[in-house]
Design a protein around this motif. Structure first.
Motif, PDB file in Angstrom:
ATOM      1  N   PHE A  23      -8.098 -48.411  30.779  1.00 21.81           N
ATOM      2  CA  PHE A  23      -7.752 -47.306  29.875  1.00 21.81           C
ATOM      3  C   PHE A  23      -8.323 -45.990  30.387  1.00 21.81           C
ATOM      4  O   PHE A  23      -7.616 -44.986  30.450  1.00 21.81           O
ATOM      5  N   TRP A  24      -9.601 -45.974  30.761  1.00 20.76           N
ATOM      6  CA  TRP A  24     -10.232 -44.727  31.219  1.00 20.76           C
ATOM      7  C   TRP A  24      -9.673 -44.275  32.568  1.00 20.76           C
ATOM      8  O   TRP A  24      -9.570 -43.074  32.847  1.00 20.76           O
ATOM      9  N   LEU A  25      -9.278 -45.201  33.424  1.00 21.92           N
ATOM     10  CA  LEU A  25      -8.625 -44.828  34.678  1.00 21.92           C
ATOM     11  C   LEU A  25      -7.279 -44.150  34.423  1.00 21.92           C
ATOM     12  O   LEU A  25      -6.943 -43.155  35.074  1.00 21.92           O
ATOM     13  N   VAL A  84      -5.165 -36.755  33.104  1.00 22.35           N
ATOM     14  CA  VAL A  84      -5.860 -35.464  33.103  1.00 22.35           C
ATOM     15  C   VAL A  84      -5.767 -34.812  34.488  1.00 22.35           C
ATOM     16  O   VAL A  84      -5.496 -33.617  34.621  1.00 22.35           O
ATOM     17  N   GLY A  85      -5.958 -35.593  35.536  1.00 21.73           N
ATOM     18  CA  GLY A  85      -5.853 -35.063  36.897  1.00 21.73           C
ATOM     19  C   GLY A  85      -4.459 -34.532  37.193  1.00 21.73           C
ATOM     20  O   GLY A  85      -4.304 -33.466  37.791  1.00 21.73           O
ATOM     21  N   ILE A  95      -0.583 -30.159  38.162  1.00 21.35           N
ATOM     22  CA  ILE A  95       0.691 -29.512  37.843  1.00 21.35           C
ATOM     23  C   ILE A  95       0.457 -28.082  37.376  1.00 21.35           C
ATOM     24  O   ILE A  95       1.175 -27.160  37.770  1.00 21.35           O
ATOM     25  N   ARG A  96      -0.556 -27.885  36.553  1.00 12.73           N
ATOM     26  CA  ARG A  96      -0.863 -26.539  36.071  1.00 12.73           C
ATOM     27  C   ARG A  96      -1.235 -25.617  37.226  1.00 12.73           C
ATOM     28  O   ARG A  96      -0.782 -24.476  37.296  1.00 12.73           O
TER      29      ARG A  96
END
Length: 78
Positions: free
Chosen positions: A6-8, A14-15, A20-21
């Motif tokens: 889940f955390w991966l 998030v990465g 993309i931003r």
């Protein structure tokens, strides 16, 4: 094990969001630079017409709107 997966996935999402931003920001900055460069113009030393800097002809340290005007100016001043 399920918590680790889940955390991966969360870290991956998030990465990707930040990647993309950042890519969008870089693309916008490039477009702004291209637009600013397109607006820059120089004046023809022979006729006085303003032409985009990227389309101007440069000869003898002067800017011209065409090779014909560059040749004409060169004949008259040298």
């Amino acid at each position: 094990m399920l918590k680790l997966l889940f955390w991966l996935v969360v870290a991956l999402i998030v990465g990707l969001f930040f990647a993309i931003r950042n890519a969008n920001r870089v693309r916008a900055e490039q477009q702004e630079r291209e637009q600013a460069r397109a607006l820059e113009s120089v004046r023809c030393a022979q006729c006085g017409v303003f032409v985009p800097e990227e389309k101007a002809v440069r000869r003898d340290g002067q800017d011209f709107c065409s090779w014909e005007h560059a040749d004409q100016w060169h004949r008259e001043h040298h």
